[in-house]
Enzyme design. Structure first.
Site, mmCIF file in Angstrom:
data_model
loop_
_atom_site.group_PDB
_atom_site.id
_atom_site.type_symbol
_atom_site.label_atom_id
_atom_site.label_comp_id
_atom_site.label_asym_id
_atom_site.label_seq_id
_atom_site.Cartn_x
_atom_site.Cartn_y
_atom_site.Cartn_z
ATOM 1 N N GLU A 94 0.808 -1.375 -0.121
ATOM 2 C CA GLU A 94 -0.061 -0.185 0.043
ATOM 3 C C GLU A 94 0.810 1.009 0.022
ATOM 4 O OE1 GLU A 94 -3.961 -1.755 1.969
ATOM 5 O OE2 GLU A 94 -2.690 -0.920 3.461
ATOM 6 N N CYS A 107 3.381 8.313 1.545
ATOM 7 C CA CYS A 107 4.099 7.446 2.355
ATOM 8 C C CYS A 107 3.932 6.208 1.727
ATOM 9 C CB CYS A 107 3.045 7.405 3.566
ATOM 10 S SG CYS A 107 3.475 5.881 4.607
ATOM 11 N N CYS A 114 5.875 -7.280 6.482
ATOM 12 C CA CYS A 114 7.362 -6.730 7.326
ATOM 13 C C CYS A 114 7.630 -7.965 8.710
ATOM 14 C CB CYS A 114 6.895 -5.547 8.279
ATOM 15 S SG CYS A 114 8.234 -4.970 9.169
ATOM 16 N N CYS A 118 6.349 -5.795 15.251
ATOM 17 C CA CYS A 118 6.218 -4.919 16.459
ATOM 18 C C CYS A 118 4.774 -5.104 16.839
ATOM 19 C CB CYS A 118 6.419 -3.442 16.025
ATOM 20 S SG CYS A 118 8.100 -3.099 15.537
ATOM 21 N N CYS A 121 1.524 -3.047 15.658
ATOM 22 C CA CYS A 121 1.686 -2.521 14.344
ATOM 23 C C CYS A 121 0.654 -3.551 13.433
ATOM 24 C CB CYS A 121 2.758 -2.324 13.620
ATOM 25 S SG CYS A 121 2.821 -1.735 11.892
ATOM 26 N N CYS A 341 -1.096 5.691 10.218
ATOM 27 C CA CYS A 341 0.347 4.672 10.660
ATOM 28 C C CYS A 341 -0.012 3.391 11.289
ATOM 29 C CB CYS A 341 0.951 5.619 11.506
ATOM 30 S SG CYS A 341 1.452 7.225 11.452
#
Ligand code: SAH
Length: 373
Positions: A94, A107, A114, A118, A121, A341
């Site tokens: 994205e 962004c 990933c 974390c 996230c 975010c």
């Protein structure tokens, strides 16, 4: 057009020159081509009217300028736009466009998924599939310009680019660094180094390497003032604790004559948002080239965390400022389309043998996360 054609997008300028020379073309042709691709946003060789006709024909037969394909586009009420882009038939990544008063930020993603794991996230929940190529990283910027209706000769529509989408950019160093070189190139997109920001969860060796190879603005996802808490929130901290991370940051600023490192700090209710934690954070950063960006937590399905109350965020801000460190609160944008975010999930088929968080800890090598012992 055959897909075996070389994609000229993603070659650095010297690489493009080599390629053109290899085709029997002159070096200045590479420069023309570069300007068509990156200054004017052309994707068809036919449009490149100052290139000789037979050279254009030769280009069309051997090469392509291939942007990522759009799977979906969503427009938020506040003007934020999120695109889901095709990684392959089953997967997507994205990018998000965020218009604001006086600036417009794109962004972009650096990986499909990933591996950093974390705990707060949403991308981490998807796992990791692969690195994006340099062409896919740079292509996001060109594609966004095209989608926004960019016309050559007009003012730029994107003032800032942040590598804060899906993925850990420093875990894809090999493709991210050339992509940043291309974005900075003054004969092309010509972004200033202060308007191009790389955000990392804290891959310390790669921060030192980055200091040798690039000079873009650096943001670091800190999120906790002590190792015990950061080990839980950002598992890479178990390999590279806060002290080492901060040393790497100050080294980066010294080497690059940079202004300051931005430390991102996601506000999680009852976890990292107390006034004492704010004071501890200020003590870590005071006297160094640092500023803090507080990010109200953006929830996603299945998360155990809650966003800190506005009063707690303001009190935290106040303590950091009183502690002598510059700080701001990030405005949440595009949350009605899950574009804020930490909400970028894309479509990812997880093929990691190990992720860093709740699972066995891995070893981060130069460009990838590998299984540790
Ligand atoms: N891997 C890089 C790039 C991702 S940047 C990094 O960690 O910096 C995305 C930013 O949004 C990071 O600061 C990240 O910590 C933050 N973030 C992640 N999940 C979030 C969430 N749910 N709410 C708010 N911010 C989040």
């Amino acid at each position: 057009m055959s897909v075996e054609c070389v994609n000229l997008l993603g070659l650095t300028r010297p690489q493009l020159e080599d390629w053109v020379l290899g085709q029997g073309g002159k070096a200045f042709r590479a420069r023309q081509l570069w300007s068509w691709m990156y200054k004017r946003g052309a994707t068809q060789f036919d449009a490149m009217t100052d290139l000789a006709k037979d050279f254009r024909a030769q280009l069309s037969a051997t090469a392509q300028i291939r942007l990522p394909e759009i799977v979906t586009r969503q427009d938020a009420a506040d003007g934020t736009i999120k695109w889901m882009l095709k990684a392959d038939d089953a997967q997507a990544f994205e990018m998000v466009y965020i218009p604001e008063e006086g600036r417009a930020t794109l962004c972009i993603s650096s990986q499909v998924g990933c591996a950093m794991d974390c705990s707060f996230c949403s991308t981490a929940q998807q796992g990791f599939n692969r690195n994006l190529t340099t062409a896919e990283i740079v292509g996001q910027v060109l594609l966004a310009q095209q989608e926004l209706g960019f016309q050559p000769g007009e003012n730029r529509l994107i003032s800032n680019v942040v590598l804060m989408g899906m993925g850990e950019p420093l875990a894809n160093f090999r493709n991210v660094v050339p992509a940043m070189r291309i974005l900075l190139d003054e004969l092309g997109l010509d972004f200033s180094r202060r308007r191009l920001t790389l955000s990392t969860s804290g891959l310390v060796p790669q921060i030192y390497k980055l200091a040798e190879e690039s000079n873009v603005a650096l943001a670091v996802s800190l999120h906790a003032p002590d190792d015990e808490l950061r080990n839980q929130l950002v598992p890479i901290n178990r390999l590279h604790p806060i002290r080492e991370l901060l040393d790497a940051c100050w080294h980066y600023i010294d080497e690059q004559n940079g202004r300051s490192v931005t430390f991102e700090y996601v506000m999680l209710e009852g976890v990292n948002d107390s006034p004492a934690q704010a004071r501890a954070l200020a003590r870590l950063l005071k006297g160094h080239p640092a500023k803090v960006n507080l990010i109200p937590f953006n929830p996603f399905p299945g998360t155990q965390y809650r966003r800190s109350k506005p009063a707690a965020i303001l009190a935290f801000l106040d303590q950091v400022l009183k502690g002598g460190v510059m700080a701001t609160i990030r405005k949440t944008r595009g949350d009605d389309i899950d574009a804020a975010c930490g909400q970028l999930a894309g479509r990812v088929i997880d093929r990691t043998t190990v992720r860093l968080g709740s699972r066995r800890i891995g070893v981060v090598t130069q460009n990838r996360v590998a299984v540790g012992s």
